[in-house]
Design a protein around this motif. Structure first.
Motif, mmCIF file in Angstrom:
data_model
loop_
_atom_site.group_PDB
_atom_site.id
_atom_site.type_symbol
_atom_site.label_atom_id
_atom_site.label_comp_id
_atom_site.label_asym_id
_atom_site.label_seq_id
_atom_site.Cartn_x
_atom_site.Cartn_y
_atom_site.Cartn_z
ATOM 1 N N PHE B 20 0.819 -1.210 0.000
ATOM 2 C CA PHE B 20 0.000 0.000 0.000
ATOM 3 C C PHE B 20 0.852 1.259 0.000
ATOM 4 O O PHE B 20 0.540 2.233 -0.675
ATOM 5 N N ALA B 21 1.928 1.245 0.796
ATOM 6 C CA ALA B 21 2.771 2.433 0.886
ATOM 7 C C ALA B 21 3.726 2.521 -0.291
ATOM 8 O O ALA B 21 3.966 3.602 -0.841
ATOM 9 N N ALA B 22 4.272 1.361 -0.696
ATOM 10 C CA ALA B 22 5.331 1.368 -1.712
ATOM 11 C C ALA B 22 4.774 1.679 -3.103
ATOM 12 O O ALA B 22 5.443 2.335 -3.903
ATOM 13 N N ALA B 23 3.546 1.245 -3.395
ATOM 14 C CA ALA B 23 3.050 1.380 -4.768
ATOM 15 C C ALA B 23 2.885 2.837 -5.227
ATOM 16 O O ALA B 23 3.434 3.215 -6.264
ATOM 17 N N PRO B 24 2.144 3.674 -4.457
ATOM 18 C CA PRO B 24 2.029 5.069 -4.938
ATOM 19 C C PRO B 24 3.367 5.803 -4.945
ATOM 20 O O PRO B 24 3.662 6.556 -5.875
ATOM 21 N N ARG B 214 -4.959 6.504 -11.761
ATOM 22 C CA ARG B 214 -5.254 5.121 -12.113
ATOM 23 C C ARG B 214 -4.000 4.268 -11.953
ATOM 24 O O ARG B 214 -4.047 3.148 -11.455
ATOM 25 N N MET B 215 -2.854 4.837 -12.351
ATOM 26 C CA MET B 215 -1.600 4.093 -12.250
ATOM 27 C C MET B 215 -1.275 3.793 -10.790
ATOM 28 O O MET B 215 -0.897 2.667 -10.451
ATOM 29 N N ALA B 216 -1.459 4.774 -9.908
ATOM 30 C CA ALA B 216 -1.167 4.560 -8.488
ATOM 31 C C ALA B 216 -2.117 3.517 -7.907
ATOM 32 O O ALA B 216 -1.708 2.622 -7.162
ATOM 33 N N PHE B 217 -3.403 3.615 -8.279
ATOM 34 C CA PHE B 217 -4.406 2.695 -7.760
ATOM 35 C C PHE B 217 -4.115 1.265 -8.218
ATOM 36 O O PHE B 217 -4.097 0.326 -7.419
ATOM 37 N N LEU B 218 -3.840 1.104 -9.515
ATOM 38 C CA LEU B 218 -3.532 -0.229 -10.036
ATOM 39 C C LEU B 218 -2.251 -0.779 -9.417
ATOM 40 O O LEU B 218 -2.143 -1.977 -9.146
#
Lengths: 249, 269
Positions: B20-24, B214-218
């Motif tokens: 959750f933290a690393a993706a965005p 969308r990129m952050a969410f995916l």
């Protein structure tokens, strides 16, 4: 009304002064163009006005709550960043699709709202950048060689758009340009920069300078004529020398 | 049901917290071409482990401090005459080397180096879980709060400045977020694979995205998918969990890229 005033401004880049003792001002509704060879501090001056670089000496005064619309020289967008035109216009303040469409149509870029930023042509990109700059209802529009990379008819059309926009929004325009004929047609005041202010004045004064006449012969009228005709033909290379010429102006 | 075993649940929750933290944040690392920056910061954290053990403070705070120091050192040194990739190469590897040397000096403490290099997600305690989720929530709120400014500053510093956003401050926000992610991810995937948790979900999400949100969410979804899939694979094939999570993510990336290539060639008759 004074929008921006610089007094005796000096800016150093790692010791060497990029600008020295520059006095500058721009008033409401005025179009001012900055000319000068590469490395003469044109962009540095613009960046100082948007407070992207601090002054080493001198003072910068801006009118209270001055709204600036800034159109950069060019915008490189990393291909890893997915960004539609609509989303770009919403940075940093969210706007509605209607507002986006209105701004795009003001800038002459209607219909691009859903496109990806990385897929735009040079001319489309500059119009989208202009649209974003207009969204803040600017008092001062700053253009940093905004037509670099556009062909002659493309840039003439772009500058005509700027003129329309100024009349519509009543904003002042401060631009760096390499295209003397555009400067002659559209500016209230021209500033020649080369680390310091070499000369400044109305375009007519610059036009009567011997260097200018040697380059153009016909004077302001001829330049205006070129400006007006340009968008009629797309393979016009008669005034290729204009861009290079101004470096000696 | 094996998946309801307590340690597995804790491990999954810890992994999801990191994802959750690393993706965005990883999206910004990709957009700003900071991949090596993330690597250097992560590698420096092994030095943090050594210091934490020496001075008997929590691993989390030791790692957080060294990661912050490393990240701000890089930010300060960049643009001072060194090519960025050289600078990062020097710092990343020397930080790792110094860290390993420092750990070998520790007397009387038996340090399971492998656990710090590759993570030890199955040994996550309740306390670790609390640390991971506090860190994750901090990073997510930072990203949420600064999102528009971060994005504008990423696009073009002058454009940001003209809109009254200070690009240096946004850089600082990212540096801080990166240090926190490194500090919470060390337990889950280890020093050497943290950069993978940042980059791989973001790179996979790019393929299906038309907007940054969308990129952050995916990327979050893909990150969580990699964690859960990787844990399942690791459990059934008896492989080390951290590396299996990263391998699963890479497999997703490869599959997504392949789908994209095929879709593109079908669209072009």
């Amino acid at each position: 009304m004074r929008l921006v005033t610089l007094r005796q401004a000096t800016i150093r880049h790692s010791g060497a002064p990029a600008l020295e003792n520059v006095d500058f001002h721009i008033d409401k509704g005025e179009i001012v163009t900055i000319l000068g060879p590469n490395g003469s501090g044109k962009s540095t001056l613009l960046r100082a006005i948007i407070r992207a670089i601090p002054l080493s000496a001198g003072t910068l005064e801006r009118a209270e709550n001055l709204r600036i619309g800034y159109v950069p020289q060019k915008l490189h967008i990393d291909p890893t960043l997915p960004l539609t035109v609509e989303r770009f216009l919403s940075l940093p303040v969210r706007i509605s699709p209607d507002e986006a469409e209105a701004a795009l149509s003001d800038a002459g870029a209607s219909g691009l709202r859903k496109r990806q930023m990385t897929g735009l042509s040079g001319g489309q990109m500059q119009r989208v950048l202009l649209a974003r700059a207009l969204l803040s209802k600017p008092d001062l529009l700053i253009l940093d060689e905004a037509t670099q990379g556009l062909d002659q008819p493309g840039s003439a059309a772009f500058y005509q758009k700027i003129e329309t926009v100024r009349q519509q929004f009543g904003c002042a325009v401060l631009m760096v340009s390499h295209e003397l004929h555009v400067v002659m047609a559209a500016s209230d005041r021209v500033i020649c920069l080369n680390g310091h202010v070499c000369c400044e004045g109305e375009p007519a004064q610059v036009a009567s300078a011997p260097e200018y006449q040697a380059l153009f012969g016909t004077g302001t009228l001829g330049a205006l004529a070129l400006y007006r005709h340009e968008h009629d033909h797309s393979h016009d290379c008669d005034h290729d020398h204009v861009g290079k010429g101004h470096e000696h102006a | 049901m094996t998946f309801l075993d307590d340690f597995m649940i804790r491990a999954a929750l810890a992994g999801i917290g990191v994802a959750f933290a690393a993706a965005p944040l990883g999206c910004f690392v990709v957009w700003r071409r900071m991949a090596y920056f993330g690597d250097a910061t992560a590698h420096a954290s092994i030095l943090g482990v050594a210091l934490a053990l020496t001075f008997d403070v929590s691993i989390f705070s030791g790692v957080l401090v060294t990661a912050l120091l490393m990240a701000s050192t890089i930010s300060t040194l960049s643009g001072r005459g060194y090519a960025m990739d050289t600078l990062l190469g020097v710092l990343a590897h020397s930080a790792l080397a110094f860290g390993l040397v420092a750990v070998s000096f520790l007397q009387g403490v038996r340090v399971d180096l492998m656990a710090y290099l590759f993570g030890d997600i199955l040994a996550v305690s309740r306390g670790d879980l609390a640390v991971v989720w506090s860190g994750a929530l901090l990073v997510i709120s930072l990203m949420w709060w600064r999102w528009s400014s971060l994005l504008t500053a990423t696009l073009n510093p002058e454009l940001a400045q003209a809109s009254g956003i200070n690009p240096q401050r946004e850089q600082l926000v990212l540096t801080l977020a990166l240090a926190v992610v490194v500090a919470v991810a060390i337990k889950v995937v280890g020093v050497l694979l943290i950069a993978a948790m940042l980059l791989i979900p973001a790179a996979t999400a790019r393929i299906f995205s038309t907007t940054p949100e969308r990129m952050a969410f995916l990327a979050v979804l893909i990150g969580c998918g990699s964690v859960i899939g990787g844990m399942y694979m690791s459990f059934s094939a008896d492989t080390p969990t951290g590396p299996t999570i990263v391998s699963t993510g890479t497999a997703l990336f490869a599959a997504a890229s392949l789908v994209a290539v095929i879709a593109r060639s079908l669209r072009r008759p």
